[in-house]
Scaffold this motif. Sequence first.
Motif, PDB file in Angstrom:
ATOM      1  N   ILE A  64       0.831  -1.206   0.000  1.00 41.82           N
ATOM      2  CA  ILE A  64       0.000   0.000   0.000  1.00 41.82           C
ATOM      3  C   ILE A  64       0.865   1.256   0.000  1.00 41.82           C
ATOM      4  O   ILE A  64       0.556   2.234  -0.692  1.00 41.82           O
ATOM      5  CB  ILE A  64      -0.968  -0.006   1.201  1.00 41.82           C
ATOM      6  CG1 ILE A  64      -2.008  -1.110   1.014  1.00 41.82           C
ATOM      7  CG2 ILE A  64      -1.655   1.350   1.366  1.00 41.82           C
ATOM      8  CD1 ILE A  64      -2.918  -1.302   2.197  1.00 41.82           C
ATOM      9  N   PRO A  69      -2.907   3.433  -3.117  1.00 41.73           N
ATOM     10  CA  PRO A  69      -4.293   3.351  -3.601  1.00 41.73           C
ATOM     11  C   PRO A  69      -5.211   4.302  -2.842  1.00 41.73           C
ATOM     12  O   PRO A  69      -5.035   4.533  -1.638  1.00 41.73           O
ATOM     13  CB  PRO A  69      -4.669   1.900  -3.314  1.00 41.73           C
ATOM     14  CG  PRO A  69      -3.825   1.525  -2.140  1.00 41.73           C
ATOM     15  CD  PRO A  69      -2.524   2.244  -2.337  1.00 41.73           C
ATOM     16  N   VAL A  72      -8.994   1.006  -0.607  1.00 37.52           N
ATOM     17  CA  VAL A  72      -8.534  -0.334  -0.246  1.00 37.52           C
ATOM     18  C   VAL A  72      -9.742  -1.114   0.260  1.00 37.52           C
ATOM     19  O   VAL A  72     -10.509  -0.612   1.084  1.00 37.52           O
ATOM     20  CB  VAL A  72      -7.457  -0.273   0.857  1.00 37.52           C
ATOM     21  CG1 VAL A  72      -7.061  -1.682   1.310  1.00 37.52           C
ATOM     22  CG2 VAL A  72      -6.240   0.504   0.377  1.00 37.52           C
ATOM     23  N   GLU A  74     -11.107  -4.735   2.039  1.00 39.25           N
ATOM     24  CA  GLU A  74     -10.744  -5.936   2.783  1.00 39.25           C
ATOM     25  C   GLU A  74     -11.973  -6.821   2.949  1.00 39.25           C
ATOM     26  O   GLU A  74     -12.973  -6.407   3.535  1.00 39.25           O
ATOM     27  CB  GLU A  74     -10.205  -5.571   4.164  1.00 39.25           C
ATOM     28  CG  GLU A  74      -9.882  -6.784   5.018  1.00 39.25           C
ATOM     29  CD  GLU A  74      -9.430  -6.423   6.422  1.00 39.25           C
ATOM     30  OE1 GLU A  74      -8.503  -7.092   6.925  1.00 39.25           O
ATOM     31  OE2 GLU A  74     -10.000  -5.481   7.019  1.00 39.25           O
ATOM     32  N   LEU A  86      -3.394  -2.336   7.090  1.00 40.93           N
ATOM     33  CA  LEU A  86      -3.936  -1.564   5.970  1.00 40.93           C
ATOM     34  C   LEU A  86      -4.129  -0.100   6.363  1.00 40.93           C
ATOM     35  O   LEU A  86      -3.762   0.819   5.614  1.00 40.93           O
ATOM     36  CB  LEU A  86      -5.269  -2.155   5.514  1.00 40.93           C
ATOM     37  CG  LEU A  86      -5.301  -3.635   5.123  1.00 40.93           C
ATOM     38  CD1 LEU A  86      -6.722  -4.061   4.778  1.00 40.93           C
ATOM     39  CD2 LEU A  86      -4.366  -3.908   3.959  1.00 40.93           C
ATOM     40  N   GLY A  96      -6.098   7.875   0.907  1.00 40.29           N
ATOM     41  CA  GLY A  96      -6.729   6.571   0.843  1.00 40.29           C
ATOM     42  C   GLY A  96      -7.651   6.284   2.012  1.00 40.29           C
ATOM     43  O   GLY A  96      -7.600   6.952   3.056  1.00 40.29           O
ATOM     44  N   VAL A  98      -9.766   2.669   3.847  1.00 37.76           N
ATOM     45  CA  VAL A  98      -9.963   1.225   3.881  1.00 37.76           C
ATOM     46  C   VAL A  98     -11.439   0.921   4.124  1.00 37.76           C
ATOM     47  O   VAL A  98     -12.040   1.469   5.055  1.00 37.76           O
ATOM     48  CB  VAL A  98      -9.117   0.572   4.991  1.00 37.76           C
ATOM     49  CG1 VAL A  98      -9.360  -0.936   5.033  1.00 37.76           C
ATOM     50  CG2 VAL A  98      -7.643   0.882   4.805  1.00 37.76           C
ATOM     51  N   LEU A 144      -6.439  -1.642  -4.234  1.00 37.24           N
ATOM     52  CA  LEU A 144      -5.913  -2.846  -3.590  1.00 37.24           C
ATOM     53  C   LEU A 144      -7.042  -3.580  -2.893  1.00 37.24           C
ATOM     54  O   LEU A 144      -7.885  -2.948  -2.238  1.00 37.24           O
ATOM     55  CB  LEU A 144      -4.799  -2.520  -2.592  1.00 37.24           C
ATOM     56  CG  LEU A 144      -4.094  -3.754  -1.985  1.00 37.24           C
ATOM     57  CD1 LEU A 144      -2.578  -3.530  -1.905  1.00 37.24           C
ATOM     58  CD2 LEU A 144      -4.636  -4.108  -0.604  1.00 37.24           C
TER      59      LEU A 144
END
Length: 212
Positions: A64, A69, A72, A74, A86, A96, A98, A144
Motif C-alpha cells: 500500500i 491506492p 482499499v 478488505e 492496511l 486513501g 480502507v 488494492l
Amino acid sequence: MTNTLSTPTVRDVLTRLHGAADADERAPHRAIPAGADAQELADLMADIYMPISARGGELLYSLIRAARPETVVEFGTSYGISTLYLAAAVADNGVGHVYGTEMSATKLAAAQDVLAEAGLADHVTILHGDARSTLDAVPGPIGLVLLDGWKDLCLPVLRSLEPRLTPGALVVADDTTMATMAEYLDYVRTPGNGYVSVDFPVEDGMEISCRA
C-alpha cells in the motif's frame, strides 16, 4: 519517513493481538456442522481470530505504501489485525481509505475497538454483512483488495469488484495453501482473466495478483 507500525501504540496493539491469535490457534475448537451457510459459520466462529500473519501484514503495508491506492477493500475483517496494517499504510501515505466487511457483529465491534485504540479508526469503514452485497456500495476505482474471508467466497467477491478495479490494481489473497482456494487460484493464474499472479511464500501462502 513515517512508519506508524513502529509507533509504541500500534506496535503494542499488534503484539497483543498476534499473541492472542497464536494462543487461539493452539486451543481446541468446536466442530463445524456440515452445510452451515456463511452467516451461520460467522456466528459459530465469532470467538476465533483467524488472523493474517505478521509477515503478511508487513507485506500488505509495504504494497500500500508503494501503490498509494485511494480505495482499499478488505474481505474478512475478523478482529481487525490485518485492518491495522492496511490502515497504518493509508495513514502514512496521507491518502486513501480502507473499506472492510465482516459478517460477525462480535468481531466487527472488536475490530472497531482496536482501531480506535491504535488511533486509526478514521481511516477505516467496516461494513456489516455479506461482502457479496455490502461491498456494492464501495466507490471505485479500487487500488488494492485483500481477500481473507471465507475461502469459497473469495472468487465471487473478486468478480463482483472487478468492474471497479483500477488498471494495475493489486489483489492479495491469504491462506492460499488451503484446498478450498483452488478455484480462485486457477482463475487468477489463467492469463485470459486479466491478471499477472505470483505466489508469495508467507505463512499459509499469499497470492499477489496485478490487474493487467
